[in-house]
Each structure stands twice: as C-alpha cells, then as structure tokens.
Motif scaffolding. Structure first.
Motif, PDB file in Angstrom:
ATOM      1  N   GLN A  22     -40.587 -14.757 -99.803  1.00 47.38           N
ATOM      2  CA  GLN A  22     -41.870 -14.150 -99.459  1.00 47.38           C
ATOM      3  C   GLN A  22     -42.249 -13.084-100.477  1.00 47.38           C
ATOM      4  O   GLN A  22     -43.422 -12.964-100.871  1.00 47.38           O
ATOM      5  CB  GLN A  22     -41.787 -13.527 -98.061  1.00 47.38           C
ATOM      6  CG  GLN A  22     -43.125 -13.178 -97.444  1.00 47.38           C
ATOM      7  CD  GLN A  22     -43.913 -14.401 -97.059  1.00 47.38           C
ATOM      8  OE1 GLN A  22     -43.417 -15.286 -96.403  1.00 47.38           O
ATOM      9  NE2 GLN A  22     -45.169 -14.456 -97.472  1.00 47.38           N
ATOM     10  N   PHE A  23     -41.261 -12.320-100.921  1.00 45.19           N
ATOM     11  CA  PHE A  23     -41.522 -11.301-101.940  1.00 45.19           C
ATOM     12  C   PHE A  23     -41.937 -11.941-103.263  1.00 45.19           C
ATOM     13  O   PHE A  23     -42.868 -11.472-103.931  1.00 45.19           O
ATOM     14  CB  PHE A  23     -40.271 -10.442-102.141  1.00 45.19           C
ATOM     15  CG  PHE A  23     -40.324  -9.578-103.376  1.00 45.19           C
ATOM     16  CD1 PHE A  23     -41.218  -8.532-103.471  1.00 45.19           C
ATOM     17  CD2 PHE A  23     -39.483  -9.819-104.446  1.00 45.19           C
ATOM     18  CE1 PHE A  23     -41.275  -7.742-104.614  1.00 45.19           C
ATOM     19  CE2 PHE A  23     -39.528  -9.046-105.582  1.00 45.19           C
ATOM     20  CZ  PHE A  23     -40.426  -8.002-105.668  1.00 45.19           C
TER      21      PHE A  23
ATOM     22  N   HIS B 289     -48.824  -7.831 -97.002  1.00 42.42           N
ATOM     23  CA  HIS B 289     -49.601  -9.072 -96.937  1.00 42.42           C
ATOM     24  C   HIS B 289     -48.821 -10.143 -97.681  1.00 42.42           C
ATOM     25  O   HIS B 289     -48.536 -10.023 -98.868  1.00 42.42           O
ATOM     26  CB  HIS B 289     -50.972  -8.852 -97.577  1.00 42.42           C
ATOM     27  CG  HIS B 289     -51.976  -9.907 -97.245  1.00 42.42           C
ATOM     28  ND1 HIS B 289     -51.833 -11.222 -97.640  1.00 42.42           N
ATOM     29  CD2 HIS B 289     -53.141  -9.865 -96.536  1.00 42.42           C
ATOM     30  CE1 HIS B 289     -52.862 -11.923 -97.211  1.00 42.42           C
ATOM     31  NE2 HIS B 289     -53.670 -11.131 -96.536  1.00 42.42           N
ATOM     32  N   GLY B 290     -48.496 -11.228 -96.992  1.00 43.97           N
ATOM     33  CA  GLY B 290     -47.630 -12.241 -97.573  1.00 43.97           C
ATOM     34  C   GLY B 290     -48.336 -13.263 -98.445  1.00 43.97           C
ATOM     35  O   GLY B 290     -47.681 -14.066 -99.105  1.00 43.97           O
ATOM     36  N   ASP B 291     -49.680 -13.236 -98.470  1.00 39.11           N
ATOM     37  CA  ASP B 291     -50.410 -14.241 -99.249  1.00 39.11           C
ATOM     38  C   ASP B 291     -51.647 -13.603 -99.876  1.00 39.11           C
ATOM     39  O   ASP B 291     -52.786 -13.969 -99.552  1.00 39.11           O
ATOM     40  CB  ASP B 291     -50.808 -15.409 -98.340  1.00 39.11           C
ATOM     41  CG  ASP B 291     -51.331 -16.602 -99.135  1.00 39.11           C
ATOM     42  OD1 ASP B 291     -51.078 -16.666-100.349  1.00 39.11           O
ATOM     43  OD2 ASP B 291     -52.000 -17.456 -98.535  1.00 39.11           O
TER      44      ASP B 291
ATOM     45  N   GLY C  41     -52.396 -14.150 -91.702  1.00 42.12           N
ATOM     46  CA  GLY C  41     -51.569 -15.173 -91.070  1.00 42.12           C
ATOM     47  C   GLY C  41     -50.145 -15.171 -91.582  1.00 42.12           C
ATOM     48  O   GLY C  41     -49.221 -15.564 -90.876  1.00 42.12           O
ATOM     49  N   ALA C  42     -49.958 -14.734 -92.834  1.00 44.68           N
ATOM     50  CA  ALA C  42     -48.612 -14.669 -93.422  1.00 44.68           C
ATOM     51  C   ALA C  42     -48.351 -13.238 -93.856  1.00 44.68           C
ATOM     52  O   ALA C  42     -49.119 -12.655 -94.627  1.00 44.68           O
ATOM     53  CB  ALA C  42     -48.511 -15.609 -94.624  1.00 44.68           C
ATOM     54  N   ILE C  43     -47.270 -12.670 -93.337  1.00 47.05           N
ATOM     55  CA  ILE C  43     -46.882 -11.313 -93.731  1.00 47.05           C
ATOM     56  C   ILE C  43     -45.396 -11.328 -94.098  1.00 47.05           C
ATOM     57  O   ILE C  43     -44.659 -12.258 -93.736  1.00 47.05           O
ATOM     58  CB  ILE C  43     -47.159 -10.272 -92.623  1.00 47.05           C
ATOM     59  CG1 ILE C  43     -46.385 -10.600 -91.327  1.00 47.05           C
ATOM     60  CG2 ILE C  43     -48.644 -10.202 -92.331  1.00 47.05           C
ATOM     61  CD1 ILE C  43     -45.168  -9.789 -91.103  1.00 47.05           C
TER      62      ILE C  43
END
Length: 626
Positions: free
Chosen positions: A454-455, A334-336, A356-358
C-alpha cells in the motif's frame, strides 16, 4: 446496607410477637422504583462487515470467464512462440486485453497487480497500470431506486435537483451531481446493483483456480493466498460507502485542524449508507488536467490557473510535505492518490476525494521509514540497506549478503542520480528505487507485506505527480524543509509540555511513573525466567520435513478412502444386486490402455514437484526464542 427481599419478610399474623418485638418489627418507607430491572438489558448491535455470497451456478459462469481469459492469453503466447515474435511486452499487452473484458473484478485485479513488482515482471506492471477503471453507466432508474430504498424516502423529499446523467462511471459505482433541499450542491455515489454477488462469484472462482494451480504445482503452494486475501479485503472495503464516508470526514476534520491547505469533501452522514454516499460537490482543477498542461507546456491554461493561485512547482513541493505528513503523522493515509482523485482549489489547496482505499502503518514501521529517510538524506547507503531489510520483517534463512549487495547497487544508483546535475528526472524518482527493491524481493521469493505494498502504491502515485509537475524539483531540499517544519512543531509541543510542569509533575506524570515502575518489575522477572529456563532452538528444516510427512499422510488417507469406498461398493453389490465385483479383472481392464499408469506417473510427478518447491521456498517460521 442489607435490603430484605419479599421472600425474607414473614407476615406478622403468622408469628406471635411480644410488645417489644412489635415496636421493632414494622414497615419502613422505601423509594418507588421507576423502571423494571429487565430494562437494564440492552442489545448492542455489532458492526457488520460488508460480505457477499455467490451461488455455485453464478460462480461456475464466472469460472468460464476466467478460464476463457487464461486460454486466450496462453494460446496467444504459444502462437507468438511458434512465429518467433514472443516478447514480454507482447505478453503484457495480451494480459491487459484479456482483463479489459472481464468486468469489475478484473479491473480491480489489474490495479492491484500493476503494483506487485514483487510478483510480476515490470513490463506487466506498466501495461496493467494503463488499464482505466471505467465501465458503462447502469440505468438511472436503478440508481434512483437504490437511493430511495437506502434513504427510506422519495427522491424529491431529499433533493431539489438530481442530474440523471452520471459525472463518473467506474466498475463499482456511478457518481451523480444533485442539489439538496437546503441548496447545497452534492455528489451522490451509488453502488452498482448486483456488483457484490458478482465479485463474490469471481473471488470464489479465483479460489478454485488457485487451488487447482497449487495442486498441479503450476504455482507454488501458498504464494497467492495472501494476495487473494488482501485483494478481497480491498474490494469489499471499497464497496462499503459508510466506511468511506467515515474516512473522508476524519481526513477533512484533521486537515482543518492542522490548517495545511489540504481538505476533503464534507460528508452528509444522514444520507449515507453502505450503498449510497452523499458528499459536498467539489469544483476545481483536476490534477490530471494540470499535469497534462505542464507536459504539453500549455501556457494559456497555465496562465488561467495562475490567476487563481495555482502554481505547479509550488504544488509539487507541497505534495512532498503532504506525503511525509500523511505517512509519518496521520492516523491513515489516502491509499490511492492518483491524479483523478485530487482536485486543485485556488491558492494551491488540494482536495482529496474517493477514500475507498486507505493505508496505515504501525509505529514500528513509521520509525523504520523515518530512519531510512534520515540515512538517505545523508547518503549513507549501508545504513539504508539495513533499514530496508527491517521493512521486510523477520527474514527466513536466505543469502542475506547477496540481498545486501543487490540493495546497495539500487540505492547507490538512486543516491548518485539525486545528487547529479545531469541525471534524467525519472532516474531521480524514488519509484525507480522501490520498483527495483520489489524486483529483488521477487527474485529471492520474499513476499512484501500488505502495508508495504500500500505504501509503494501511494509513493508511486505521489512520485509520478511530483516529477511531472516539476522535473527539476530538489526532493532532498523539500524533505529537509519538511523536517525543519516538523522540528518547529515538535519544539512548540515540548515547550507547551514544559510550561504545564513549571510547578511540578502533573497527575499523568505520576501515573506514567507508576506504570514505568511496574514495567521494570516485570522486566526483572522476565530476565530471571530467561536465565533459569533452558534455551531451546528448533531447526527451520523441521517445518519442511513436517510438510513432506503430512503430504504423504494425505496421500495415504486418499488411498485408504478409495480402498474403503471399494469395499462399500462391493458389499452393496453383493447384498442388493447379488453380484460380486471382480476387482482383478476391472483393474486389468482399467490399466490395459495405459491411462492408469499415466495417472499414477502424473500424481508422482506432482508430489515430487510440490516437495521440491517446498524445499526451495524459505521457511518463515521462526525459532521460539527469536
């Protein structure tokens, strides 16, 4: 078997045959073909990526919004400088206020820039991080029209109840609660009407500004291009609800298989499209509610949630394990995971929403992160530096020793704080180390990759949640607990593999042996070629020289084009109007007021500045043999 076609068969009446030939040449039975051969052709639909286009007029209108924001920001900074009250905090606050009135693109841009400590000072990141992604709801009638258009049926044929008041209103979508005809309570996410072309216009206007900024050397050439591409990808991915539904379902099914008290809402794919997402309505305690209760020591609220098995400290330890498992083992993470995207269910079960963000990692990056964590647990600062340098990828010619020295100071401060008994909770936060790491990257002009950003974003969110739920959490102990759990699972996998081979190698083992033998053969051939072929290395300075030469060629082309246009204009003037242009007088009048000289000087200064910037930038092109 040979099959004769109709063109090969000759009627018997045309060619005289003997009695023996007539006994041989005669019709044979054949199967009736059920379908025409033309039915074999199948048109496979191609996956369509969400893209929007914006006209010039809409883009020009949004350009005024961008320019207006920049003017307010820089004019305010100029006034602060005149009044002697300039500070980085005031500039950061002014930038946030300029973004707040810009619309959806500005809200998302603020979110992305708040993570870019490799590009912006930390004060800017903090201030932009306070900007909430909220917007007024659009009319419910428009939402219903969008739902009916996408589902191809009236609203009443799908839903028993549809609440017209949205339960969430963000810059890209509104979320409503409803109940299906089956009685299932669902959340309905509807994309804002017209948001696609508006964001496309913003991105196009941003392109124009970046081109102008790079041309005038206000920003270094090429620096903002990667950020802009990543930003566009993130925005368009978040507007594709069909992809979000797929990620949500994948996360949910894999979590259910692992049975690790993590889940995601069930998705009803029959009601999903690019503009509409229908998923299970999840009811529980928001993570931000629990964090606020812990911050304020709200014992009444904490006692209520404790009755259903929600305990903040145990939840913090669980999140450490979840973060490690997502990053090191899952297909994506999960990016967020900010507190508004986490719902706490009874018995400390966590439900993730809004995919929506990964983010995803290559196998190589996973190995480097695992190596970095191993050295961090042992307190081996030198090897932590080596691992983190590997995260930067192929380094251009830089002062590597100075970078190592800066990273050693960062990791030493962090490791000693983690093992100290008197350090503050924020000193033990890994987010502090990552922020300083990005500041070093910005200082040496090393842009971080998209997957690493992103990480960092994900680790910042998790770290903020963990430290606020339990400020005294022993993160090292939690990481070691995850390592022991992962080791037990690995042991079970190895024992299962051994049991499968108790009577000898499996068929897949023989296939792998064959592939390994082919790999060895290819390795020998490659080694032979590398020994026999000459080793050629090119200096990195070649790229900079090529840039300077190409820049002068572009200027020469521009001058030649202007000269050609002058000749064409002179020819047209002579032939059609019988007038010969006096170029000497025109040039003398043009240069009489000094505007021509100023323009030439400005062009020369811009060219010189571009050359100087390019010479100071690291050349990321590697030698062919590296």
């Amino acid at each position: 078997m040979t099959v004769a076609t109709e063109t090969e068969m000759v009627p018997a009446a045309v060619v005289p045959m003997t009695t023996e030939e007539s006994n041989v040449i005669r019709p044979m039975p054949r199967r009736r073909v059920s379908h025409s051969i033309h039915s074999v052709s199948v048109a496979i639909p191609r996956a369509r990526r969400v893209r929007f286009k914006a006209g010039v007029m809409l883009t020009a209108g949004r350009l005024f919004v961008w320019v207006g924001g920049f003017i307010r920001f820089y004019f305010g900074n100029f006034l602060d400088a005149l009044l002697g009250r300039a500070s980085v905090e005031r500039r950061a606050l002014r930038l946030r206020r300029a973004f707040e009135g810009g619309g959806a693109t500005f809200a998302k841009l603020a979110q992305q820039m708040s993570m870019r400590a490799d590009m912006l000072p930390y004060a800017y990141c903090v201030e932009l991080g306070r900007m909430l992604d909220q917007a007024p709801a659009f009319p419910t009638e428009q939402a219903i029209a969008i739902i009916e258009r996408n589902l191809g049926q009236p609203l009443g044929d799908v839903f028993e109840i549809f609440d017209p008041e949205p339960i969430g209103s963000a810059s890209l979508a509104c979320v409503y609660q409803a109940r299906l005809k089956t009685g299932t309570r669902v959340a309905v996410k509807v994309r804002r009407p017209g948001i696609g072309p508006l964001i496309a216009a913003d991105l196009r206007a941003l392109d124009w500004l970046l081109i102008a900024g790079e041309t005038l050397t206000i920003i270094p050439p090429g620096i903002a291009r990667n950020f802009r591409d990543e930003f566009q990808t993130i925005l368009f991915n978040e507007m594709n609800f069909r992809t979000e539904a797929r990620y949500t379902d994948l996360f949910r099914r894999r979590a259910a298989k692992r049975k690790k008290d993590v889940t995601a809402p069930r998705v009803f794919f029959q009601y999903c499209s690019e503009e509409v997402l229908v998923s299970e309505f999840v009811s529980g305690v928001w993570m931000w509610e629990l964090m606020a209760a812990v911050d304020r020591n709200d014992q009444e609220f904490l006692s209520q949630v404790a009755r259903i098995g929600i305990e903040p400290k145990a939840l913090a330890r669980k999140i450490v394990v979840i973060m490690q498992r997502e990053i090191q083992e899952e297909l994506f993470f999960h990016g967020d995971p900010h507190p508004a995207n986490l719902v706490i269910l009874p018995n400390n079960k966590i439900c993730f929403i809004d995919f929506g963000a990964i983010g995803r990692f290559s196998t190589q990056v996973r190995k480097v992160l695992r190596e970095f964590q191993h050295h961090a647990l042992k307190g081996d600062i030198g090897r932590m530096v080596n691992s983190s340098l590997s995260l930067l990828g192929s380094l251009p010619p830089l002062d590597v020793e100075r970078i190592r020295h800066e990273l050693e100071k960062i990791y030493a401060d962090w490791i000693y704080a983690v093992n100290s008994t008197d350090a503050e909770w924020w000193e033990k936060s890994s987010a502090q180390a990552w922020l300083r790491y990005l500041e070093v990257a910005r200082e040496f002009r090393i842009p971080a990759s998209g997957e690493m950003i992103q990480f960092f974003r994900t680790s910042f969110s998790y770290d903020a949640i963990i430290t606020r739920l339990d400020k005294k959490l022993d993160v090292s102990g939690a990481l070691q607990a995850y390592a022991r759990q992962a080791a037990r699972e690995a042991r079970q996998r190895v024992l299962s593999s051994v049991r499968q081979r108790r009577w000898g190698p499996t068929d897949m083992d023989y296939l792998r042996l064959e592939e390994f033998g082919d790999m060895v053969t290819q390795g020998v051939f490659q080694l032979q070629r590398s020994i026999e072929n000459p080793i050629i290395h090119f200096k990195n300075i070649v790229g900079k020289i090529a840039y300077i030469v190409s820049l002068f060629f572009k200027l020469g082309f521009l001058i030649a084009a202007l000269f050609g246009l002058g000749l064409i204009a002179d020819a047209i003037s002579k032939r059609w109007f019988g007038y010969e242009i006096d170029w000497a007088s025109a040039l003398q009048r043009a240069t009489a007021f000094g505007w021509f000289q100023l323009a030439v000087i400005a062009v020369i200064l811009i060219v010189i500045r571009r050359i100087v910037i390019r010479l100071n930038l690291p050349d990321t092109r590697l030698d062919p043999e590296r």
